[in-house]
Enzyme design. Sequence first.
Site, PDB file in Angstrom:
ATOM      1  N   LYS A 101       0.818  -1.213   0.000  1.00  0.00           N
ATOM      2  CA  LYS A 101       0.000   0.000   0.000  1.00  0.00           C
ATOM      3  C   LYS A 101       0.849   1.259   0.000  1.00  0.00           C
ATOM      4  O   LYS A 101       0.403   2.307  -0.442  1.00  0.00           O
ATOM      5  CB  LYS A 101      -0.964  -0.019   1.180  1.00  0.00           C
ATOM      6  CG  LYS A 101      -2.006  -1.120   1.018  1.00  0.00           C
ATOM      7  CD  LYS A 101      -3.087  -1.074   2.074  1.00  0.00           C
ATOM      8  CE  LYS A 101      -4.171  -2.090   1.783  1.00  0.00           C
ATOM      9  NZ  LYS A 101      -3.714  -3.487   1.964  1.00  0.00           N
TER      10      LYS A 101
HETATM   11  C1  LIG Z   1      -4.292  -4.558   1.341  1.00  0.00           C
HETATM   12  C2  LIG Z   1      -3.485  -5.791   1.173  1.00  0.00           C
HETATM   13  C3  LIG Z   1      -3.830  -6.788   0.235  1.00  0.00           C
HETATM   14  C4  LIG Z   1      -5.094  -6.713  -0.618  1.00  0.00           C
HETATM   15  O1  LIG Z   1      -5.091  -5.629  -1.477  1.00  0.00           O
HETATM   16  P1  LIG Z   1      -6.342  -5.367  -2.447  1.00  0.00           P
HETATM   17  O2  LIG Z   1      -6.392  -3.914  -2.640  1.00  0.00           O
HETATM   18  O3  LIG Z   1      -7.492  -5.938  -1.767  1.00  0.00           O
HETATM   19  O4  LIG Z   1      -6.033  -6.043  -3.716  1.00  0.00           O
HETATM   20  C5  LIG Z   1      -2.999  -7.870   0.094  1.00  0.00           C
HETATM   21  N1  LIG Z   1      -1.887  -8.008   0.845  1.00  0.00           N
HETATM   22  C6  LIG Z   1      -1.527  -7.083   1.757  1.00  0.00           C
HETATM   23  C7  LIG Z   1      -0.311  -7.314   2.563  1.00  0.00           C
HETATM   24  C8  LIG Z   1      -2.306  -5.944   1.946  1.00  0.00           C
HETATM   25  O5  LIG Z   1      -1.941  -5.032   2.864  1.00  0.00           O
END
Ligand SMILES: *Cc1c(COP(=O)(O)O)cnc(C)c1O
Length: 471
Positions: free
Chosen positions: A112
């Site tokens: 993120k």
């Molecule tokens: C947020 C997150 C995801 C999922 O991301 P999406 O936006 O739902 O595709 C997967 N892995 C980690 C470590 C995350 O923080």
Amino acid sequence: MRYVSTRGQAPRLSFDDVLLAGLARDGGLYLPEEWPTLSPEELAGFAGRPYAEVAAAVMRPFLAESCAAEALDDLTARAYSSFARTGTCPLVQLDEGRWLLELFHGPTLAFKDVALQLLGELFDHVLARRGERITIVGATSGDTGSAAIEACRDRERVDIFILHPKGRVSEVQRRQMTTVEAANVHNIAVEGTFDDCQALVKAMFNDPAFRDQQRLAAVNSINFARILAQIVYYVTAAVALGAPHRRVAFSVPTGNFGNVFAGYAAKRMGLPVERLIVGSNSNDILTRFFETGAMEAQGVIPTLSPSMDIQVSSNFERLLFDLLDGDGAAVAREMERFKQSGRFAVERSRLERALETFSGARYDDARTRAEIARVRRETGLLVDPHSAIGIAAGRELHGKSDVPLISLATAHPAKFPDAVEAATGERPALPERLADLYERPERCTALPNDLAEVEAYVRAHSRAGERAPSA
Ligand SMILES: *Cc1c(COP(=O)(O)O)cnc(C)c1O
């Protein structure tokens, strides 16, 4: 470039307004009116160039009216300067034809950061030009909160309030939020569950007087700017493995469909993506959709991969918009049906169109643990539970194709040390710059699960009423 809502009723907006609005007024999600294309020559020209430069080039057509070319170069350079490795999103080989795209080298060790670091820069840029401030409020069960805090810390025109359920986030995740020393960062531990936190945030947005007075803004994954930033690493990874001359496939652990939608967008823009493989945990609403054509909500099951423990994949609406040929009224109808009954379905022909690009597989905790152990045994690498699900899905569904497969690693293993240790017997160490995380002082305010109290706290601590410095 103008942006349209997936539900067709909200006004078309500029990039700046989409950035600050998040959700469209008709409840839909914003998408560009048209996808710009990347020609084979442009793609070939990205080879070997620094990540921040490619990022600026890929994103330029989306925000050309909001950001002069030079300003955008500065923004991406600043956003990605905080990444531990100069490669920003490096590729690591797993075995022949299989690669891991490491997206966890940002400040909070999860993918993120790639989008949110840029979002923080974009907020500053747009708010400086307008002489405005915003107040960000968000709820987190883990990764999003810390990534948003790191992206907004010390920004002059942004105050950020992150609500987490008291005692219900992991210690690493809590410390990553509460140890940030910045006057504009406010952690609120709510005496309640994650759902209570989300309900409080929603209620604040639904309180028009409060929302306008505080200039509330959101950083959740429905913000198109986050998708935009995520398109870039699909491009850099594919180009590193031979695109545009060679096709590639990706496997992606996903819950909200945000990350993998960015891969779809890259394909729409001309990147030669053969397949997008979606990995789910036991919360397998997406996998079930690809099996049946029906989207059906069920209760949330807690798993080893908590960032994918979701009931509804909110970004799927963006794909649905394409599957329904851009008919906003039809999207609105299906989403309303889903809200009423917890279910909607698409026709067989539309599902088949989705299956030309997507496939999905699910992994429960036992199989996730087994995959973490297998990766350790066969490659020597420690991977986190989310990444393991992506790797497993790729291995299962990509088979022996000679198209290279890139699995997205979305978190550093040290973010989920208990799960990794249980699977391998090894406890992954935090990277050096976070090594003293457990010694740093924490700052956090506990509040009851009460809207009036939370609003009063935000009002007392935000600078929304003060004049904003202009650029
Ligand atoms: C947020 C997150 C995801 C999922 O991301 P999406 O936006 O739902 O595709 C997967 N892995 C980690 C470590 C995350 O923080």
